[in-house]
Design an enzyme around this catalytic site. Structure first.
Site, PDB file in Angstrom:
ATOM      1  N   SER A 147       0.760  -1.247  -0.040  1.00  0.00           N
ATOM      2  CA  SER A 147       0.015   0.047  -0.051  1.00  0.00           C
ATOM      3  C   SER A 147       1.170   1.216  -0.044  1.00  0.00           C
ATOM      4  O   SER A 147       1.922   1.140   0.531  1.00  0.00           O
ATOM      5  CB  SER A 147      -0.782  -0.075   1.300  1.00  0.00           C
ATOM      6  OG  SER A 147      -1.443   1.367   1.350  1.00  0.00           O
ATOM      7  N   TYR A 160      -2.394  -0.742   9.900  1.00  0.00           N
ATOM      8  CA  TYR A 160      -2.240  -1.565   8.560  1.00  0.00           C
ATOM      9  C   TYR A 160      -1.178  -1.295   7.641  1.00  0.00           C
ATOM     10  O   TYR A 160      -0.505  -2.104   7.151  1.00  0.00           O
ATOM     11  CB  TYR A 160      -3.692  -0.776   7.867  1.00  0.00           C
ATOM     12  CG  TYR A 160      -3.850  -1.284   6.372  1.00  0.00           C
ATOM     13  CD1 TYR A 160      -4.730  -2.468   6.071  1.00  0.00           C
ATOM     14  CD2 TYR A 160      -3.200  -0.432   5.405  1.00  0.00           C
ATOM     15  CE1 TYR A 160      -4.894  -2.656   4.846  1.00  0.00           C
ATOM     16  CE2 TYR A 160      -3.634  -1.007   3.939  1.00  0.00           C
ATOM     17  CZ  TYR A 160      -4.224  -2.079   3.767  1.00  0.00           C
ATOM     18  OH  TYR A 160      -4.330  -2.391   2.386  1.00  0.00           O
TER      19      TYR A 160
END
Length: 255
Positions: A147, A160
């Site tokens: 990400s 995350y």
């Protein structure tokens, strides 16, 4: 009958979003596809039908990537499916795409939340890859999905982003350890993409969409079609010499 030389890709979480786009992008390049889904068998079958409509071969298998104890059985099911459809014992490309979203501060994240993230985003990637290594052909490829949040610091994205950071380090170690088998391993880090991920927050929130567009050099939010074809190209022979790299695909966010 499909030729023995046909390439086969396994994409986890291939029934929706970026996984689906990647599966269909690979199919357009003549790569056959195995996708996994967690709960939505109906959506997975739509992907299979779309690929078959292109003239390719595809199949779908159920898999919870957070349940390591099921991986050995999954590998057996995959081997059986490879034999039934392609007459082969191995596949060429593994794309570790399946994931869940999480939005909470480090201060407020619970142990249960962190464990759930870890099980899917790191432990699952680690042990699924380990389990499937005998089924990946020598000279194959692995792409892990990370990400932009490992570089771009966004509030309530720390837990995350940290898991994705672990995947990025794992990618380099895999590339080194699998080098004797000529298996290249890279990690793709998408920026903010307008999908149903996180409840469709990027896609459906106009204010957030505009804020992301304003901080992106190319002036818009990302679309699934910005990511799937890129992953497909990374798996092509044209990129055979790309290895152990983190490739951000964000249109130039926060530069």
């Amino acid at each position: 009958m499909t030729s023995q030389t046909s390439q086969i890709a396994l994409i986890t979480g291939g029934s929706r979003g970026l996984g689906r786009n990647t599966a269909e992008s690979l199919a357009r390049r003549g790569v056959d596809v195995v996708i996994t889904y967690n709960a939505r068998a109906d959506e997975a079958q739509k992907v299979v039908a779309a690929i078959e409509a292109m003239g390719g071969k595809a199949t779908a298998l159920q898999l919870d990537t957070g349940s390591v104890e099921t991986f050995a059985q999954f590998a057996g099911e995959l081997r059986q499916r490879l034999q039934e459809i392609w007459g082969r014992d191995q596949f060429d490309f593994l794309v570790n795409n399946a994931g869940t979203s999480h939005h909470n501060s480090i201060e407020k994240t619970t142990e249960a939340e962190l464990d759930a993230l870890y099980n899917v985003h790191f432990k699952g990637v680690f042990f699924l890859t380990q389990t499937l290594l005998p089924l990946i052909r020598d000279g194959g490829r692995i792409v892990n999905i990370s990400s932009g949040l490992t570089r771009i610091i966004v509030p309530e994205s720390g837990p995350y982003g940290a898991m994705k950071g672990a995947v990025e380090v794992l990618t380099k170690y895999l590339a080194k350890e699998l080098a004797p088998r000529r298996i290249a391993v890279n990690v793709v880090a998408p920026g903010a993409i307008a999908t149903d991920f996180s409840g469709g927050v990027v896609r459906d929130n106009p204010d957030l969409n505009k804020r992301i567009a304003d901080m992106t050099a190319l002036g818009r939010t990302g679309q699934p079609d910005d990511i799937g074809p890129m992953i497909a190209s990374l798996l092509s022979e044209d990129n055979r010499w790309v290895n152990a790299q983190r490739i951000e695909v964000s249109g130039g966010m926060a530069i």
